[in-house]
Design an enzyme around this catalytic site. Structure first.
Site, mmCIF file in Angstrom:
data_model
loop_
_atom_site.group_PDB
_atom_site.id
_atom_site.type_symbol
_atom_site.label_atom_id
_atom_site.label_comp_id
_atom_site.label_asym_id
_atom_site.label_seq_id
_atom_site.Cartn_x
_atom_site.Cartn_y
_atom_site.Cartn_z
ATOM 1 C CB SER A 48 -0.887 0.004 1.256
ATOM 2 O OG SER A 48 -1.488 1.266 1.451
ATOM 3 C CE1 TYR B 123 -3.495 -2.184 5.427
ATOM 4 C CE2 TYR B 123 -2.924 -0.054 4.482
ATOM 5 C CZ TYR B 123 -3.334 -1.364 4.319
ATOM 6 O OH TYR B 123 -3.568 -1.859 3.066
#
Length: 248
Positions: A146, A159
């Site tokens: 990501s 995250y």
């Protein structure tokens, strides 16, 4: 005469295969001729994927498994060895978002859950499946990352940290296979119409986003024996291969 498909006869593991990016990747690999070993927690959704794979003329093995069951990952590797003696493709897609809040407010439980799924489970996959990838004539490992790994936005701590660690893990694995037939890549999907994106951006109009199905052909491309990229990131939003030094 039947047209030869890109991945005819190849065996692929896909994690998080029951929905979103994982489901689209699994179906695309199956359409290209691969036998898909579909890993996810939800039996019913896996069965629906199996039906879809059968409709495109391919086959699947369904593995209901929580990736924090690390012994289960080891058993998966042993079962693949018993049946096929090799593995051609791994797609490490499964991941969780965790809570969006200040780092100091994150509980140890949430931190541990995100690291367990996004980092440790992928290391355990590599640990279990690397010998099988090395038995392939062109082993391909693709892990979903990501832009959060480098953007480090406020409140995205667990995250972001987990995806940065995943990138270091995969790049290290790629370096260790520089002289083998195994290639390891990272893939950044960018904003897509998924449940995780909806949870992270509840006010966003999903109709403005591309879909997992738009991304899926790139899994096939990176999984193909002719793909030679390794240790880099395929960035779907810009359709570019990024070196580790490049920013997103």
């Amino acid at each position: 005469m039947t047209e030869t498909k890109t991945l005819d006869g190849r065996v692929a593991v896909v994690t998080g295969a029951s929905r979103g990016i994982g489901r689209a990747a699994a179906l695309a690999l199956a359409e290209a001729g691969a036998h898909v070993i579909a890993v996810a927690r939800t039996q019913g959704a896996l069965e629906e994927l199996d039906d879809a794979i059968r409709r495109v003329g391919s086959s699947a093995t369904l593995v209901p498994l929580d990736l924090t069951d690390y012994d289960g990952i080891d058993r998966l590797g042993a079962a693949i060895n018993d049946r096929w003696k090799r593995l051609d493709i791994v797609v490490g897609n499964a991941g969780i978002l965790g809570n969006l809040m200040p780092i100091g407010h994150i509980t140890p439980k949430v931190w541990g859950q995100v690291m367990d799924v996004n980092v440790t489970a992928n290391w355990r996959l590599i640990r279990s499946l690397d010998p099988l990838l090395r038995m392939s004539d062109a082993g391909r490992a693709i892990f979903v990352t990501s832009g959060a790994a480098s953007k480090c936005k406020a409140y995205w701590g667990p995250y972001s940290v987990s995806k940065a660690a995943l990138e270091a893990l995969v790049r290290t694995y790629a370096a260790e296979n520089a002289t083998t037939a195994v290639k390891a890549m990272l893939l950044n999907p960018g904003p897509l119409r998924t449940d995780m994106r909806r949870a992270a951006m509840p006010g966003e109009d999903p109709e403005t986003l591309r879909t997992p199905e738009d991304l899926a052909p790139h899994f096939v491309r990176l999984a193909s024996p002719g793909s030679t990229d390794s240790g880099t990131i395929y960035d779907f939003p810009t359709d570019r291969i990024l070196t580790p030094q490049a920013t997103r």
